[in-house]
Scaffold this motif. Structure first.
Motif, short mmCIF file in Angstrom:
data_model
loop_
_atom_site.label_atom_id
_atom_site.label_comp_id
_atom_site.label_asym_id
_atom_site.label_seq_id
_atom_site.Cartn_x
_atom_site.Cartn_y
_atom_site.Cartn_z
N PHE A 78 53.66 43.23 19.60
CA PHE A 78 53.88 43.19 21.05
C PHE A 78 55.36 43.39 21.35
O PHE A 78 56.21 43.03 20.55
CB PHE A 78 53.42 41.84 21.61
CG PHE A 78 51.98 41.54 21.33
CD1 PHE A 78 51.00 41.86 22.25
CD2 PHE A 78 51.60 40.94 20.13
CE1 PHE A 78 49.67 41.59 21.99
CE2 PHE A 78 50.27 40.67 19.85
CZ PHE A 78 49.30 41.00 20.79
N TYR A 79 55.65 43.93 22.52
CA TYR A 79 57.04 44.08 22.97
C TYR A 79 57.61 42.71 23.36
O TYR A 79 56.91 41.90 23.98
CB TYR A 79 57.13 45.03 24.16
CG TYR A 79 56.80 46.46 23.80
CD1 TYR A 79 57.76 47.29 23.22
CD2 TYR A 79 55.52 46.97 24.00
CE1 TYR A 79 57.46 48.59 22.87
CE2 TYR A 79 55.21 48.27 23.65
CZ TYR A 79 56.18 49.08 23.08
OH TYR A 79 55.88 50.37 22.73
N THR A 80 58.86 42.46 23.02
CA THR A 80 59.47 41.15 23.29
C THR A 80 59.81 40.94 24.76
O THR A 80 59.88 39.81 25.21
CB THR A 80 60.76 40.96 22.46
OG1 THR A 80 61.65 42.04 22.74
CG2 THR A 80 60.46 40.89 20.99
N GLY A 90 49.75 52.35 17.43
CA GLY A 90 49.71 52.06 15.99
C GLY A 90 50.14 50.66 15.65
O GLY A 90 50.27 50.32 14.47
N GLY A 91 50.34 49.81 16.63
CA GLY A 91 50.81 48.46 16.40
C GLY A 91 49.71 47.43 16.26
O GLY A 91 49.86 46.29 16.68
N GLY A 92 48.62 47.82 15.67
CA GLY A 92 47.53 46.87 15.45
C GLY A 92 46.53 47.45 14.47
O GLY A 92 46.37 48.67 14.38
N ASP A 109 44.87 50.86 13.33
CA ASP A 109 43.65 51.41 13.92
C ASP A 109 43.92 52.75 14.59
O ASP A 109 43.07 53.64 14.57
CB ASP A 109 43.09 50.46 14.99
CG ASP A 109 42.58 49.15 14.43
OD1 ASP A 109 42.11 49.12 13.28
OD2 ASP A 109 42.65 48.14 15.16
N LEU A 110 45.07 52.88 15.24
CA LEU A 110 45.43 54.04 16.03
C LEU A 110 46.86 54.47 15.70
O LEU A 110 47.56 53.77 14.99
CB LEU A 110 45.38 53.70 17.53
CG LEU A 110 44.09 53.10 18.06
CD1 LEU A 110 44.30 52.53 19.47
CD2 LEU A 110 42.99 54.15 18.08
N ILE A 116 51.14 51.70 6.07
CA ILE A 116 52.55 51.32 5.94
C ILE A 116 52.62 50.28 4.83
O ILE A 116 51.96 49.24 4.90
CB ILE A 116 53.10 50.75 7.26
CG1 ILE A 116 52.99 51.80 8.36
CG2 ILE A 116 54.54 50.28 7.08
CD1 ILE A 116 53.24 51.28 9.75
N VAL A 117 53.41 50.58 3.81
CA VAL A 117 53.55 49.68 2.66
C VAL A 117 54.91 49.00 2.76
O VAL A 117 55.94 49.66 2.89
CB VAL A 117 53.43 50.46 1.34
CG1 VAL A 117 53.61 49.54 0.15
CG2 VAL A 117 52.08 51.18 1.27
N ARG A 118 54.88 47.66 2.69
CA ARG A 118 56.10 46.87 2.82
C ARG A 118 56.17 45.90 1.65
O ARG A 118 55.16 45.41 1.19
CB ARG A 118 56.07 46.09 4.13
CG ARG A 118 55.73 46.98 5.27
CD ARG A 118 55.57 46.43 6.63
NE ARG A 118 55.06 45.15 6.92
CZ ARG A 118 55.10 44.61 8.13
NH1 ARG A 118 55.65 45.26 9.14
NH2 ARG A 118 54.62 43.42 8.36
#
Length: 164
Positions: A78-80, A90-92, A109-110, A116-118
């Motif tokens: 989420f945006y702060t 793409g944030g979920g 999901d989108l 993304i590998v961290r």
């Protein structure tokens, strides 16, 4: 020829006996710690070797409030400033932590990213830190750097809720 075979066999066994079990630094990670806070806030971003230099402003794509659901292996960012979800961009999606607790993998999901590998650096009830390679200043033509993204439990006024 036999002497060469014996030499290679000796080197092979010496390598097996003398090799360390892992070159990665051990991580104290407990995926359940993600559930210890309903929200996590990015508190610092720094480039490898420069922990005193906070560069959050240059990496806004990794800054925000995050929510983690270890029961379903779901995450959402989420945006702060507004608390608006980054899910449509793409944030979920789904996440997993590898069995050796060294790698944190996101499967959105989108959005434009597939996976993304961290690398997990620290994960407990007070801090969640990962690192990954990205282009310097998030400019695609720049050379890659390893950034470290540090999070702490969020206690501010914005309340978020997962979309899925």
């Amino acid at each position: 020829m036999r002497r060469l075979t014996l030499a290679f066999t000796g080197l092979f066994f010496a390598g097996l006996l003398g090799a360390p079990s892992s070159y990665a630094k051990p991580v104290e990670a407990d995926v359940r710690a993600l559930a210890s806070s309903p929200q996590w806030l990015t508190t610092k971003v720094y480039i490898e070797g420069e922990p005193e230099n906070d560069v959050k402003a240059k990496y806004p794509g990794v800054v925000g409030i995050s929510m983690w659901d270890p029961q379903r292996n779901r995450y959402e960012f989420f945006y702060t400033d507004t608390g608006r979800s980054k899910h449509p961009d793409g944030g979920g999606g789904y996440f997993l932590v590898t069995g050796d607790k060294q790698t944190h993998i996101l499967v959105p999901d989108l959005g434009p990213h597939r996976t993304i590998v961290r690398r997990l650096e620290k994960l407990d009830n007070t801090e969640f830190t990962y690192s990954r390679e990205v282009p310097r200043d998030m400019v695609a033509t720049n050379p890659p750097v390893r950034i470290y993204v540090v999070h702490a439990p969020y206690t501010g006024p914005i309340k978020t809720q997962m979309s899925n």
